[in-house]
Scaffold this motif. Structure first.
Motif, mmCIF file in Angstrom:
data_model
loop_
_atom_site.group_PDB
_atom_site.id
_atom_site.type_symbol
_atom_site.label_atom_id
_atom_site.label_comp_id
_atom_site.label_asym_id
_atom_site.label_seq_id
_atom_site.Cartn_x
_atom_site.Cartn_y
_atom_site.Cartn_z
ATOM 1 N N PRO A 397 -5.279 -7.022 12.148
ATOM 2 C CA PRO A 397 -4.349 -6.768 11.035
ATOM 3 C C PRO A 397 -5.054 -6.693 9.688
ATOM 4 O O PRO A 397 -4.654 -5.906 8.827
ATOM 5 N N THR A 398 -6.114 -7.470 9.525
ATOM 6 C CA THR A 398 -6.859 -7.428 8.256
ATOM 7 C C THR A 398 -7.477 -6.043 8.059
ATOM 8 O O THR A 398 -7.401 -5.456 6.975
ATOM 9 N N ILE A 399 -8.076 -5.516 9.132
ATOM 10 C CA ILE A 399 -8.714 -4.197 9.035
ATOM 11 C C ILE A 399 -7.662 -3.120 8.771
ATOM 12 O O ILE A 399 -7.841 -2.246 7.916
ATOM 13 N N VAL A 400 -6.546 -3.196 9.492
ATOM 14 C CA VAL A 400 -5.508 -2.179 9.303
ATOM 15 C C VAL A 400 -4.957 -2.247 7.882
ATOM 16 O O VAL A 400 -4.709 -1.214 7.250
ATOM 17 N N GLN A 401 -4.795 -3.451 7.369
ATOM 18 C CA GLN A 401 -4.291 -3.595 6.004
ATOM 19 C C GLN A 401 -5.218 -2.882 5.017
ATOM 20 O O GLN A 401 -4.762 -2.200 4.100
ATOM 21 N N MET A 402 -6.513 -2.980 5.240
ATOM 22 C CA MET A 402 -7.465 -2.302 4.348
ATOM 23 C C MET A 402 -7.464 -0.793 4.600
ATOM 24 O O MET A 402 -7.638 -0.001 3.673
ATOM 25 N N ARG A 403 -7.262 -0.399 5.872
ATOM 26 C CA ARG A 403 -7.167 1.051 6.140
ATOM 27 C C ARG A 403 -5.971 1.655 5.402
ATOM 28 O O ARG A 403 -6.026 2.787 4.920
ATOM 29 N N ARG A 404 -4.889 0.900 5.334
ATOM 30 C CA ARG A 404 -3.718 1.410 4.607
ATOM 31 C C ARG A 404 -4.077 1.691 3.158
ATOM 32 O O ARG A 404 -3.612 2.668 2.559
ATOM 33 N N GLN A 405 -4.921 0.823 2.597
ATOM 34 C CA GLN A 405 -5.346 1.028 1.206
ATOM 35 C C GLN A 405 -6.170 2.314 1.096
ATOM 36 O O GLN A 405 -6.010 3.079 0.148
ATOM 37 N N LEU A 406 -7.023 2.587 2.113
ATOM 38 C CA LEU A 406 -7.814 3.829 2.102
ATOM 39 C C LEU A 406 -6.900 5.053 2.192
ATOM 40 O O LEU A 406 -7.112 6.049 1.500
ATOM 41 N N VAL A 407 -5.892 4.965 3.072
ATOM 42 C CA VAL A 407 -4.974 6.100 3.236
ATOM 43 C C VAL A 407 -4.232 6.352 1.928
ATOM 44 O O VAL A 407 -4.057 7.499 1.499
ATOM 45 N N GLU A 408 -3.842 5.275 1.256
ATOM 46 C CA GLU A 408 -3.119 5.411 -0.015
ATOM 47 C C GLU A 408 -3.908 6.214 -1.039
ATOM 48 O O GLU A 408 -3.349 7.021 -1.764
#
Ligand code: SF4
Ligand code: SF4
Length: 699
Positions: A397-408
């Motif tokens: 979940p930590t990695i996905v949370q940061m991926r969401r920031q990249l997608v944003e």
């Protein structure tokens, strides 16, 4: 110097006991209490710093029902012993030795400081007599285990397995400094060992200095030491006792003071982490963070921030990570340590054990600015790190949370960007029209029902690869024939089915995932069915946990297993040896290990397991959206690494059995690229069952 009457006077009676401050003198006692106060203040200020840091994280619910099982895990040290029994046993002795020593110290503090000093009630003191003797025996026994465990762990740090090395996969050698971590690891063990050994020596000198009172035989280790040092005589032993009294006291106070500033903090954070960890957080990912905040740490929950401090640097996640093993710039351990340094630095403290966070600790974004985008995109979300982590850290979940920031911010890997566009436009990652989704059914002898227009027992959610990729679609045909043969009433959603969004969500595209889920839920609502089956373990996970259809959805291997068991599918007659690859999203995510194995064995094939199997299975490299990304820069693809592992089992293993359409795609390629196409046949478990049923032997 008076070597001391250590017999405790209780009324008229003389009973076993001891005086803590014997011959220390008033000046020494005052100095001790002042130092204890100083140590407590240093501890509290460090502890408050940590708590302040955690309070900057977002809220997250706590599942109180987990506390019972977690306490059982902590007391048995089961998570530490997982896949490393020797370390588990050593840590068990250290854990319980430390607990007993802490309780023993608390008993002395209550007896002396509270009952006598503060309350003035020596009549209530209890640390004497039979209690004292039992206490002495227990403390000595656990202290021996404590020292044994520490010595083993210290020896292991001196002769470390590769996972304890601090080499980074994402940086050039010499461009980073991890000496602080090594010193921290060793200092922690050395200080604990010194406290334990000085405690024993202190005890031994005390017994020798008091002429071996017979009741002290209960202090078995101290008694033995006392006999060994008896040559010092009473005066010599008393001098040594005073030296070790101070050495023991000062080392213990120093240790207490430095707990929040060193590896020792894991004694607190690991317990908290294990009490509140939620392994389902990878299965059903938490919702995205709301509106962006100026606080860098608001990307994380308070549990994430405790996770960062809980890491003991054991390297188990580093060891099992398929990205790290194949040359990608990701090590889950280093990621967690980087986030720890970032959180500490952005809270205003660069602790001595780490090199400190680099630029942008107060501005910029965590993902991209501080943690490299390539590192985050390298993760396959295989969950191997979370499964093996002994302290309940939730990497995925930590990695996905940061991926969401990249997608944003649009920092998306090109292959992934193309897949997102296809999924938005066509509802599948192949970019094909929805009408082509069921084209694979054309070659079948019978039509498959449309579950939207007539009721069915089983609604088959096929998934993208099983529908569009020709190799995986062959498996879909096998499954369809098997279900028809067994007279199972089943149907499809046809063009109304969309990609389930499992990989989309794990790649950080939350908006697209929401759209796909909405469309699929609408299609499912238009159908009548009792149960959903799916061929794709990734869809299985998301339908179960993120569409909240748990209890309704099963994997096709589970249904085939039932059909074989009840005689609806009669199979046998295959010969040869196979090995089975546990798909991450079926094994670690759904805890399904047996159904595919039972099916393979039912066909008559022998099963030769790879070393990395079941919970320890090695990812094919496709999950988390990786199947859409370029992997040509890897030293070796994870699927190739896996095929080489299977080949190394020996020439008799001819079949590489899979139970996931993505695995069929990945491994069909990998046997070719590794040159093992003639040596190993990649086959789905459904194909094996069909061949065993029709008598056409594989190979
Ligand atoms: S989920 Fe798998 S690939 Fe991702 S960090 Fe963990 S072990 Fe590595
Ligand atoms: S994250 Fe967990 S498994 Fe990985 S090094 Fe830290 S404690 Fe060990």
């Amino acid at each position: 110097m008076n070597p001391a009457v250590l017999i405790f006077a209780h009324g008229e009676e003389v009973v076993p006991g001891r005086e803590t401050f014997l011959n220390i003198g008033n000046g020494g006692i005052i100095a001790f209490y002042l130092l204890a106060l100083l140590a407590t203040l240093i501890f509290l200020s460090g502890f408050l710093f940590r708590v302040r840091k955690y309070s900057r994280g977002r809220g997250r619910p706590v599942d109180w029902k987990r506390f019972g099982p977690a306490l059982a895990e902590i007391s048995s040290q089961r998570t530490v012993a997982k896949r490393d029994r020797a370390v588990g046993l050593a840590h068990f002795f250290v854990f319980w030795g430390f607990m007993v020593l802490t309780i023993a110290t608390a008993i002395i503090a209550i007896d002396e400081d509270v009952l006598d000093l503060l309350l003035g009630r020596p009549d209530l003191q209890f640390w004497h007599g039979a209690f004292y003797q039992g206490y002495s025996l227990i403390v000595d026994v656990f202290s021996v285990g404590f020292i044994g465990g520490l010595v083993f762990l210290g020896w292991r740090r001196r002769n470390p397995p590769s996972k304890l090395g601090y080499e980074r996969v994402d940086r050039e050698e010499g461009s980073y400094d991890r000496k602080g971590y090594s010193i921290d690891d060793r200092a922690f063990l050395v200080v604990l060992l010194f406290i334990a050994i000085s405690g024993f020596l202190l005890e031994g000198f005390r017994i020798a200095a008091t002429n071996f009172p017979s009741f002290e035989i209960w202090s078995i280790a101290g008694w033995t030491i006392a006999q060994t040092v008896s040559f010092l005589g009473v005066d010599g032993a008393e001098t040594a006792r005073l030296v070790f009294w101070w050495a023991h006291a000062l080392s213990a106070l120093t240790f207490i003071a430095f707990i929040p500033y060193s590896k020792a903090m894991h004694m607190v954070t690991d317990v908290v982490d294990l009490l509140v960890t939620d392994q389902d957080s990878a299965r059903a990912l938490p919702d995205p963070v709301g509106a962006p905040s100026d606080d860098l740490l608001s990307l994380f929950t308070w549990k994430d921030l405790i996770d960062h401090d809980a890491c003991t640097k054991c390297g188990r996640c580093h060891d099992v990570c398929p990205a790290r093993a194949t040359g990608a710039p990701l090590s889950p351990r280093d990621l967690i340590l980087d986030l720890r340094e970032l959180a500490d630095a952005s809270s205003g403290i660069n602790l001595w054990y780490g090199p400190g966070a680099e630029p942008n600790t107060t501005t910029g974004t965590v993902a991209g600015d501080y943690i490299a985008a390539e590192t985050l995109w390298a993760c396959t979300t295989c969950m191997a790190c979370m499964e093996v982590c002994p302290v309940g850290i939730e990497h995925v979940p930590t990695i996905v949370q940061m991926r969401r920031q990249l997608v944003e911010v649009g920092d998306v890997e090109p292959g992934l960007q193309t897949a997102f566009q296809s999924l938005t436009r066509a509802g599948n990652s192949f970019g094909k029209s929805a009408k082509q989704r069921a084209r694979w059914t054309k070659g079948l002898d019978q039509d498959i029902k449309d579950a939207r227009s007539e009721p069915v027992d089983y609604l088959w959610f096929v998934g993208d690869h099983a529908s569009f990729d020709p190799r995986a679609a062959e498996v879909s045909s096998s499954v369809a024939r098997l279900l028809s043969h067994a007279k199972v009433d089943f149907g499809l959603l046809y063009e109304a089915e969309r990609n389930s969004g499992n990989d989309v969500r794990r790649a950080g595209e939350e908006g697209l995932f929401e759209m796909l889920r909405e469309q699929n839920l609408e299609a499912l609502a238009s159908a009548q069915y009792s149960q959903i089956i799916t061929t794709d373990p990734h869809s299985l996970n998301t339908l179960r946990y993120e569409y909240e259809l748990e209890g309704t959805v099963i994997h096709y291997t589970e249904l085939l297993d039932r059909l074989v068991a009840d005689g609806s599918l009669a199979v046998s007659g295959l010969s040869g040896i196979a090995t089975y690859h546990d798909p991450c999203y079926l094994g670690r995510y759904q805890d399904e290990y047996e159904a595919p194995r039972r099916l393979i064995e039912a066909t008559g094939l022998g099963l030769h397991e790879m070393g990395r199997c079941r919970e320890n299975s090695f990812c094919c490299g496709a999950g988390g959206g990786r199947i859409w990304m370029d992997d040509s820069d890897l030293e070796e693809r994870p699927s190739e690494n896996r095929i080489r592992e299977a080949v190394a089992l020996g020439d008799d293993v001819r079949y590489f059995v899979v139970a996931c359409p993505k695995d069929m795609v990945m491994y069909s390629d990998a046997v070719k690229t590794t040159g093992h196409e003639d040596r190993l046949q990649v086959v789905d478990v459904a194909q094996l069952v069909e061949q065993a049923m029709t008598g056409v032997h594989v190979g």
